[in-house]
Motif scaffolding. Structure first.
Motif, PDB file in Angstrom:
ATOM      1  N   ALA A  15     -10.158 -25.820  11.346  1.00  0.00           N
ATOM      2  CA  ALA A  15     -10.896 -26.633  12.314  1.00  0.00           C
ATOM      3  C   ALA A  15     -11.233 -28.005  11.735  1.00  0.00           C
ATOM      4  N   PHE A  16     -11.666 -28.034  10.476  1.00  0.00           N
ATOM      5  CA  PHE A  16     -12.055 -29.307   9.867  1.00  0.00           C
ATOM      6  C   PHE A  16     -10.845 -30.142   9.448  1.00  0.00           C
ATOM      7  N   THR A  17      -9.855 -29.505   8.837  1.00  0.00           N
ATOM      8  CA  THR A  17      -8.671 -30.270   8.420  1.00  0.00           C
ATOM      9  C   THR A  17      -7.902 -30.768   9.636  1.00  0.00           C
ATOM     10  N   GLY A  18      -7.878 -29.996  10.720  1.00  0.00           N
ATOM     11  CA  GLY A  18      -7.213 -30.437  11.939  1.00  0.00           C
ATOM     12  C   GLY A  18      -7.902 -31.646  12.545  1.00  0.00           C
ATOM     13  N   THR A  19      -9.236 -31.631  12.527  1.00  0.00           N
ATOM     14  CA  THR A  19      -9.997 -32.772  13.048  1.00  0.00           C
ATOM     15  C   THR A  19      -9.714 -34.033  12.236  1.00  0.00           C
TER      16      THR A  19
ATOM     17  N   LEU B 283      -4.376 -39.804  12.617  1.00  0.00           N
ATOM     18  CA  LEU B 283      -3.309 -40.217  13.531  1.00  0.00           C
ATOM     19  C   LEU B 283      -3.831 -41.205  14.576  1.00  0.00           C
ATOM     20  N   ARG B 284      -5.055 -41.001  15.053  1.00  0.00           N
ATOM     21  CA  ARG B 284      -5.627 -41.948  16.018  1.00  0.00           C
ATOM     22  C   ARG B 284      -5.836 -43.319  15.384  1.00  0.00           C
ATOM     23  N   ASP B 285      -6.019 -43.320  14.065  1.00  0.00           N
ATOM     24  CA  ASP B 285      -6.155 -44.588  13.342  1.00  0.00           C
ATOM     25  C   ASP B 285      -4.800 -45.198  12.988  1.00  0.00           C
TER      26      ASP B 285
ATOM     27  N   LEU C 148       7.823 -33.769   4.888  1.00  0.00           N
ATOM     28  CA  LEU C 148       7.295 -33.568   6.237  1.00  0.00           C
ATOM     29  C   LEU C 148       6.026 -34.401   6.409  1.00  0.00           C
ATOM     30  N   THR C 149       6.104 -35.400   7.285  1.00  0.00           N
ATOM     31  CA  THR C 149       4.981 -36.314   7.517  1.00  0.00           C
ATOM     32  C   THR C 149       4.722 -36.443   9.008  1.00  0.00           C
ATOM     33  N   LEU C 150       3.446 -36.383   9.386  1.00  0.00           N
ATOM     34  CA  LEU C 150       3.058 -36.594  10.776  1.00  0.00           C
ATOM     35  C   LEU C 150       2.765 -38.072  11.006  1.00  0.00           C
ATOM     36  N   TRP C 151       3.244 -38.579  12.135  1.00  0.00           N
ATOM     37  CA  TRP C 151       2.972 -39.941  12.561  1.00  0.00           C
ATOM     38  C   TRP C 151       2.376 -39.892  13.964  1.00  0.00           C
ATOM     39  N   PRO C 152       1.732 -40.956  14.392  1.00  0.00           N
ATOM     40  CA  PRO C 152       1.177 -40.967  15.747  1.00  0.00           C
ATOM     41  C   PRO C 152       2.226 -40.668  16.818  1.00  0.00           C
ATOM     42  N   GLY C 153       3.492 -41.044  16.583  1.00  0.00           N
ATOM     43  CA  GLY C 153       4.528 -40.833  17.589  1.00  0.00           C
ATOM     44  C   GLY C 153       5.354 -39.582  17.421  1.00  0.00           C
TER      45      GLY C 153
ATOM     46  N   GLY D  76      -4.609 -26.461  10.130  1.00  0.00           N
ATOM     47  CA  GLY D  76      -4.994 -27.719  10.759  1.00  0.00           C
ATOM     48  C   GLY D  76      -3.807 -28.416  11.389  1.00  0.00           C
ATOM     49  N   LEU D  77      -2.658 -28.347  10.714  1.00  0.00           N
ATOM     50  CA  LEU D  77      -1.425 -28.932  11.253  1.00  0.00           C
ATOM     51  C   LEU D  77      -1.082 -28.323  12.606  1.00  0.00           C
ATOM     52  N   MET D  78      -1.176 -27.000  12.714  1.00  0.00           N
ATOM     53  CA  MET D  78      -0.822 -26.338  13.966  1.00  0.00           C
ATOM     54  C   MET D  78      -1.820 -26.679  15.073  1.00  0.00           C
ATOM     55  N   GLU D  79      -3.087 -26.836  14.731  1.00  0.00           N
ATOM     56  CA  GLU D  79      -4.074 -27.202  15.757  1.00  0.00           C
ATOM     57  C   GLU D  79      -3.747 -28.573  16.339  1.00  0.00           C
ATOM     58  N   VAL D  80      -3.423 -29.530  15.452  1.00  0.00           N
ATOM     59  CA  VAL D  80      -3.074 -30.874  15.916  1.00  0.00           C
ATOM     60  C   VAL D  80      -1.770 -30.848  16.697  1.00  0.00           C
TER      61      VAL D  80
END
Length: 267
Positions: free
Chosen positions: A166-170, A176-178, A188-193, A243-247
């Motif tokens: 819950a905390f790591t996902g937040t 990402l919003r920033d 493996l990297t997450l980007w806003p898009g 957290g990754l899966m929550e996002v």
């Protein structure tokens, strides 16, 4: 008015040195007794009081027993001398880890990385052998690892993973919003898009992520509309997979509404 709710205990484990040292001492005595029996049997055979065949069988059994007890003594004494008394208590609000005279107390919001890596062979609810463990890296740099010696790793993961998730996902979502990336694996990297796998970029509108059999499965929508596997990662190498899966789930739903919207029943 009622006060703040007390933290609820969800997992605990205690390790004491004394049982290992006690077991080691008894094993040493058993080793000496087995060797003494071998010596006595040999002496009796020398005086003609023991049949030669019985002597050979008895000495073989005695030497094997002495070797096994000696091995057990070494392992137990090593464990007893190497380990310190420990007490672990995990709550729905955080955890307390007491090791010797040192006591660490953290809330789940202070977990920087929660990495799952425990496995094993089980007979029903009983672990036969376990390997790996769950690693918690805190915001201040301290690292704690829950291994099989503390209990059933399956139970630990089932009871605790949702709290750091819950905390790591937040935190991931805020990053990402920033407009900043979130790296959860070296490839493996997450980007806003969307996400980046090596040199391949997959937008959220074509992406699906699933956890199956201890692996994070990355899928991409093909031209015909079906999803195909792009890559699999062992979750023990992924930071904050919960957290990754929550996002990912919430973001994918926003970008692929047609997949998740319930169709109105035909009247």
């Amino acid at each position: 008015m009622t006060g703040p709710r007390k933290p609820r205990l969800i997992f605990q484990a205690t390790i004491r040195r004394k049982p290992y040292l006690r077991r080691g001492a008894w094993s040493v005595l058993a080793t000496v007794a087995a060797i003494g029996a071998v010596v006595a049997l040999d002496a009796g055979a020398a005086r003609g009081q023991v049949d030669p065949t019985l002597r050979q069988i008895g000495m073989l059994v005695g030497l094997i027993a002495a070797g096994l007890f000696a091995l057990r003594a070494l392992i137990s004494l090593w464990q007893g001398l190497r380990r310190r008394d420990e007490e672990l208590r995990f709550f729905d609000k955080g955890f307390v880890w007491k090791r010797g005279k040192d006591q660490a107390k953290y809330g789940w919001s202070q977990v920087d990385v929660y990495r799952e890596g425990g496995g094993g062979l089980y007979l029903g609810k009983r672990p036969l052998v376990q390997w790996g463990g769950y690693t918690l890296k805190m915001a201040d740099g301290r690292v704690f690892k829950v291994t099989g010696r503390y209990g059933d790793l399956r139970e630990f993961g089932k009871l605790t993973r949702r709290y750091p998730a819950a905390f790591t996902g937040t935190r991931m979502a805020q990053t990402l919003r920033d407009e900043q990336p979130v790296k959860v694996h070296r490839r493996l990297t997450l980007w806003p898009g969307g996400i980046e796998i090596g040199r391949q970029e997959i937008p959220w509108s074509e992406l699906d992520l699933r956890v199956r059999g201890g692996r994070l499965v990355v899928l991409r929508k093909a031209a015909h509309g079906k999803f195909r596997v792009v890559r699999r990662y062992n979750i023990k190498n992924i930071d904050n997979v919960g957290g990754l899966m929550e996002v990912a789930i919430s973001t994918i739903r926003n970008h692929q509404r047609e997949r998740f919207e319930k169709r109105e029943p035909v009247r």
